[in-house]
Scaffold this active site. Structure first.
Site, PDB file in Angstrom:
ATOM      1  N   HIS A 131       7.756   4.719  -1.079  1.00 34.44           N
ATOM      2  CA  HIS A 131       6.383   4.437  -0.671  1.00 34.44           C
ATOM      3  C   HIS A 131       6.310   3.091   0.044  1.00 34.44           C
ATOM      4  CE1 HIS A 131       5.166   7.690  -3.429  1.00 34.44           C
ATOM      5  NE2 HIS A 131       4.061   7.714  -2.725  1.00 34.44           N
ATOM      6  N   LYS A 135       2.167  -0.440  -2.547  1.00 39.18           N
ATOM      7  CA  LYS A 135       1.925   0.422  -3.712  1.00 39.18           C
ATOM      8  C   LYS A 135       2.217  -0.362  -4.987  1.00 39.18           C
ATOM      9  CE  LYS A 135       2.689   5.025  -5.615  1.00 39.18           C
ATOM     10  NZ  LYS A 135       1.222   5.174  -5.802  1.00 39.18           N
TER      11      LYS A 135
END
Length: 239
Positions: A131, A135
């Site tokens: 990600h 995040k």
């Protein structure tokens, strides 16, 4: 439909664009817990806030009987409490670690493959998620959901992150953070002879946003109160 966006970051802005394109109105954009007066002006809420705020946002919605679709991860130690509160106030609620329609189809594929592979003990399963660097949680909520599906349909008993010094019955999850990666999840079954791999790669945030708006629409139109899953929405779309 009049929508409250609880959490107005990158995802909130993407959800706003999708919702407006579908003919909805954004009546509230909040980065703090909404008041009862603010919620009186909305038909449904979508929460993409932060872990420490999610439960308070949900509580406010339930107490005012506002249907809420929540995609915030990292707060699930309070999930069961949220479920009970939703039932107590006869509200409507969907939590999903990932609202993307493609990811929810991927969940079904993951579950089917896990059932198929259960009796082939020569294969060891592993998982990797990637990600963006903003995040906050690792592993991702989607990775945890995928791991729990595999555990439910296999001989594995728990997952572990980081994926180091694994016991025989532990499923390892690797998490990597790279600038501007929307979300990639890969599950690999490996034996000495070969490997089987399935991957879902998000190309934009719009898939998550569309799924969240569809979930909010579904909840707003649902007559019966209750705690639902994205699978319920998906089954309606497929029928």
């Amino acid at each position: 439909m009049k929508i409250a966006l609880l959490g107005y970051g990158k995802m909130g802005k993407t959800i706003e664009k999708i919702a407006l394109n579908r003919g909805h109105k954004i009546s509230l954009k909040a980065n703090q817990t909404p008041t009862s007066e603010e919620l009186n002006a909305v038909d449904a809420a979508i929460d993409f806030s932060v872990p420490h705020a999610a439960f308070q946002n949900l509580s406010a919605c339930f107490k005012n009987q506002i249907p809420v679709a929540c995609g915030t991860t990292g707060w699930l130690n309070q999930y069961q409490e949220a479920v009970e509160l939703c039932k107590q106030h006869k509200a409507k609620f969907i939590y999903a670690s990932n609202f993307s329609l493609g990811v929810n189809l991927f969940f079904e594929l993951n579950e089917t493959l896990a059932k198929m592979m259960r009796k082939f003990e020569a294969y060891q399963v592993g998982m990797k998620e990637i990600h963006h660097t903003q995040k906050l949680d690792a592993p991702s909520g989607t990775a945890i959901s995928l791991a729990e599906q595999i555990i439910e349909n296999s001989n594995y008993s728990n997952w572990k992150h980081p994926a180091k010094n694994l016991a025989k019955n532990e499923l390892g999850i690797e998490a990597e953070r790279i600038e501007d990666v929307k979300g990639t999840h890969t599950i690999t079954y490996t034996s000495e002879i070969d490997s089987i791999e399935i991957t879902h790669k998000a190309n934009s945030r719009e898939g998550f946003a569309l799924g969240a708006v569809l979930a909010a629409e579904w909840l707003a139109n649902k007559k019966e109160p209750g705690v639902y899953q994205m699978k319920d929405v998906l089954n309606t779309l497929k029928s």
